[in-house]
Design a protein around this motif. Structure first.
Motif, short mmCIF file in Angstrom:
data_model
loop_
_atom_site.label_atom_id
_atom_site.label_comp_id
_atom_site.label_asym_id
_atom_site.label_seq_id
_atom_site.Cartn_x
_atom_site.Cartn_y
_atom_site.Cartn_z
N PRO A 412 -8.24 22.59 31.13
CA PRO A 412 -8.79 22.57 29.51
C PRO A 412 -7.51 22.33 28.87
CG PRO A 412 -8.43 24.29 30.90
CD PRO A 412 -7.48 24.08 31.90
N GLU A 413 -7.99 21.77 27.91
CA GLU A 413 -7.23 20.43 27.13
C GLU A 413 -7.67 21.23 25.68
OE1 GLU A 413 -6.74 16.19 28.86
OE2 GLU A 413 -8.24 16.65 27.34
N LEU A 414 -7.01 21.83 24.98
CA LEU A 414 -7.00 22.52 23.70
C LEU A 414 -7.47 21.56 22.49
CD1 LEU A 414 -7.56 25.15 22.64
CD2 LEU A 414 -5.32 25.56 22.22
N GLU A 419 -10.01 23.45 9.93
CA GLU A 419 -11.17 24.78 9.83
C GLU A 419 -11.61 25.81 10.68
OE1 GLU A 419 -10.91 21.53 9.82
OE2 GLU A 419 -10.89 20.56 7.97
N GLY A 420 -11.26 25.47 12.06
CA GLY A 420 -11.70 25.94 13.31
C GLY A 420 -10.77 27.33 13.45
N LEU A 421 -11.16 28.24 14.47
CA LEU A 421 -10.52 29.45 14.67
C LEU A 421 -9.94 28.72 16.07
CD1 LEU A 421 -11.93 32.50 13.41
CD2 LEU A 421 -9.80 30.94 12.47
N ALA A 422 -9.13 28.66 16.72
CA ALA A 422 -8.66 28.30 18.10
C ALA A 422 -8.54 29.81 19.07
CB ALA A 422 -7.08 28.23 18.29
N THR A 423 -9.26 29.59 20.14
CA THR A 423 -9.68 30.28 21.54
C THR A 423 -8.57 29.93 22.35
OG1 THR A 423 -11.07 29.53 22.03
CG2 THR A 423 -11.66 30.73 20.55
N ASP A 424 -8.86 30.69 23.16
CA ASP A 424 -8.22 30.90 24.39
C ASP A 424 -8.02 28.78 25.41
OD1 ASP A 424 -6.92 33.08 24.66
OD2 ASP A 424 -8.54 33.97 26.57
N LEU A 425 -9.75 28.95 24.75
CA LEU A 425 -9.57 27.44 25.79
C LEU A 425 -10.56 26.34 25.01
CD1 LEU A 425 -11.74 28.69 28.60
CD2 LEU A 425 -8.76 28.15 28.57
N PRO A 431 -19.89 30.88 10.70
CA PRO A 431 -20.89 30.64 9.88
C PRO A 431 -20.20 30.92 8.47
CG PRO A 431 -20.95 31.95 11.39
CD PRO A 431 -19.69 31.71 12.04
N GLY A 432 -20.26 30.20 7.76
CA GLY A 432 -19.58 30.04 6.63
C GLY A 432 -20.15 29.70 5.34
N PRO A 433 -19.86 29.67 4.11
CA PRO A 433 -20.91 28.82 2.64
C PRO A 433 -21.28 27.34 3.46
CG PRO A 433 -19.17 30.19 1.75
CD PRO A 433 -18.96 30.25 3.74
N TYR A 434 -21.07 26.86 3.80
CA TYR A 434 -20.82 25.21 3.84
C TYR A 434 -21.25 24.62 5.31
CZ TYR A 434 -19.60 26.04 -0.84
OH TYR A 434 -18.55 26.42 -1.62
N HIS A 435 -21.31 25.78 6.36
CA HIS A 435 -21.48 25.84 7.81
C HIS A 435 -22.40 26.40 8.48
CE1 HIS A 435 -17.72 27.16 9.28
NE2 HIS A 435 -17.87 26.16 8.14
N ASP A 436 -22.87 26.05 9.59
CA ASP A 436 -23.00 27.10 10.69
C ASP A 436 -22.16 27.47 11.51
OD1 ASP A 436 -25.51 27.05 10.00
OD2 ASP A 436 -26.00 25.27 11.32
N GLY A 437 -22.01 28.24 12.45
CA GLY A 437 -20.76 28.89 13.52
C GLY A 437 -21.19 28.24 14.92
N LEU A 438 -20.57 27.63 14.87
CA LEU A 438 -20.45 26.62 16.70
C LEU A 438 -18.68 26.87 16.86
CD1 LEU A 438 -22.79 24.36 14.51
CD2 LEU A 438 -22.36 23.48 16.66
N TYR A 439 -19.65 26.03 18.96
CA TYR A 439 -18.03 26.55 19.42
C TYR A 439 -17.75 25.19 20.15
CZ TYR A 439 -15.07 27.88 23.45
OH TYR A 439 -14.24 27.70 24.47
N TYR A 440 -16.97 24.51 20.40
CA TYR A 440 -16.12 23.71 21.29
C TYR A 440 -15.57 23.98 22.29
CZ TYR A 440 -19.03 20.74 17.03
OH TYR A 440 -19.63 20.01 17.11
N ALA A 441 -15.47 23.09 23.09
CA ALA A 441 -14.02 23.02 24.28
C ALA A 441 -14.17 21.55 24.78
CB ALA A 441 -14.15 24.93 25.25
N ARG A 442 -13.52 21.55 25.27
CA ARG A 442 -12.88 20.38 26.07
C ARG A 442 -12.38 20.32 27.82
NH1 ARG A 442 -10.51 14.78 23.35
NH2 ARG A 442 -8.84 15.54 24.10
N ILE A 443 -12.51 19.83 28.84
CA ILE A 443 -11.89 19.99 29.83
C ILE A 443 -12.08 19.10 31.00
CG2 ILE A 443 -12.36 21.31 32.48
CD1 ILE A 443 -12.50 23.63 29.89
#
Length: 446
Positions: A412-414, A419-425, A431-443
């Motif tokens: 994993p490369e964190l 603007e995003g919330l860090a998760t384990d990986l 989702p907020g007033p100006y954008h949707d909810g998405l998740y990104y992770a790089r391995i």
């Protein structure tokens, strides 16, 4: 489930309107198909709206989208006024009544006009004998001083209880934000094609056209419109100067890493938002393969043609690389995996109607299969960028934890942003007033 390039927005009518029986009936047919028959809101809307005059589309769409969005609030309220439950074959009548309740509470329409339009719509639905029932139920509602009261979380947030429970567990400090966002109209954000223009220049074009807009704080290529509008009215859209893409979906380049000289695979690529953005930003990509099911690749080709871009568009199943892969490893694989769509519920309100508790495990299983199928296609030192439009950890960190535990060369490369919330990986955008909810992770592959 990717964010659509040209989404259909439930536009609120700009001024007080008089809902006609024709519009009320069309909205009811859409809602009935979604709620009773389990069909896609986008698909059935396209079919039913095609039978209406164009000038009526936005009104019928606003009623249908809003009714589906607030189904879990107004269906219990409707049952309060019925002496006995409606039969399953009476789905169109229930949909008509639900549409009326939504209109009373959310749209700037006279109550008497909503009542009259709904009663007359019963005839258009082939249920003329139910006109008296429709009239009685709606008048009972208008006399009911308790109508706006909500007694539990499911009706308050218009969301099934199982999903509220999951969101509360996943995001104890943010679950209410996620649910409240789901009941708002989605923003309309543009992505400027930097191969043809720049954001400041395009903002000036919008100002000249009297289209209020502002730069996105999340994406340096994003332009947030004050109000959604048909893409045909956007300056330069047909010429490929901009695309419609949510701001959170525009940050793929932040997470992908170097693109120059790379062989890239965009798996599950339709409708082509991410692959086209990578091509706009980095013309020296060695090759890019945009893969999706054969029935979906036409949307990729259409958008690439409009933007003046080219890549290898391939119809195939990402789970069976042997049917489409040429054996040459990729430096970057972008997997925008099918998911529950819990990060885009306001854009697709039927998600709350169609999803079930058991679906989450099924999606996670499919995501794990995709990761395992695509991992061998990555060259040593290459990167896999995993993306979903879900906010549930079971679909995000979960499948990646399993990949890392099974593949000794997966590291994993964190990568995070302010603007995003860090998760384990990875990194979760809620989702907020100006954008949707998405998740990104790089391995990375060692």
């Amino acid at each position: 489930m990717g964010t659509p390039l040209n989404p259909v927005h439930d536009l609120p009518p700009q001024a007080k309107v008089m809902p006609t029986a024709e519009v009320c009936a069309a909205a009811a047919r859409i809602v009935d198909d979604v709620v009773t028959r389990g069909r896609s809101l986008d698909a059935v809307a396209a079919r039913h709206l095609s039978k209406l005059p164009l000038r009526r589309h936005s009104e019928a769409r606003a009623i249908a989208w809003g009714t589906v969005r607030w189904l879990y609030r107004y269906r219990p309220l409707l049952h309060r006024y019925l002496r006995q439950p409606l039969r399953r074959r009476d789905g169109s009548l229930e949909a008509l009544l639900l549409c009326a309740l939504y209109q009373y509470h959310h749209l700037d329409e006279p109550d008497y006009a909503v009542t009259t339009g709904s009663v007359e719509a019963a005839t258009r639905l082939g249920r003329a004998r139910a006109r008296g029932l429709i009239n009685a139920v709606l008048r009972s509602h208008l006399r009911d001083s308790r109508a706006a009261l909500t007694s539990d979380e499911e009706t308050c947030y218009a969301t099934p209880a199982w999903l509220i429970k999951r969101l509360r567990h996943a995001w104890p400090g943010h679950w209410q934000q996620v649910l409240e966002s789901a009941n708002q109209h989605p923003p309309m954000t543009l992505r400027v094609n930097v191969a043809r223009t720049d954001r400041d220049s395009y903002l000036r074009r919008l100002a000249v056209a009297d289209i209020p807009a502002q730069p996105s704080n999340l994406s340096p290529w994003g332009v947030l419109l004050e109000r959604a509008m048909p893409v045909t009215k956007l300056p330069g859209f047909a010429e490929g100067e901009v695309s419609v893409q949510d701001a959170a979906a525009q940050v793929t380049p932040f997470f992908s890493g170097q693109l120059a000289g790379c062989r890239v695979l965009d798996a599950c690529a339709a409708p082509g938002g991410k692959c086209s953005q990578l091509l706009e930003l980095e013309p020296t990509i060695t090759s890019l393969t945009a893969l999706d099911r054969p029935g979906r690749v036409y949307t990729i080709r259409e958008n690439l043609l409009r933007l003046g871009l080219n890549c290898n568009v391939t119809g195939g199943d990402a789970l069976v690389p042997g049917n489409w892969w040429d054996g040459q490893a990729f430096d970057l694989i972008v997997l925008d995996a099918p998911c529950s769509g819990t990060g885009v519920m306001r854009r697709h309100p039927d998600i709350r109607v169609h999803r079930r508790h058991s679906d989450i495990a099924n999606y996670a299983n499919k995501q794990e299969q995709l990761l395992e199928a695509l991992w061998p296609l990555l060259t040593p030192g290459g990167r896999l960028l995993y993306i979903t439009c879900s906010v549930l950890p079971e679909e995000n960190d979960g499948p990646l934890h399993n990949l890392v535990s099974r593949q000794a060369d997966a590291r994993p490369e964190l990568v995070t942003t302010a603007e995003g919330l860090a998760t384990d990986l990875g990194c979760q955008f809620l989702p907020g007033p100006y954008h949707d909810g998405l998740y990104y992770a790089r391995i990375r592959k060692d």
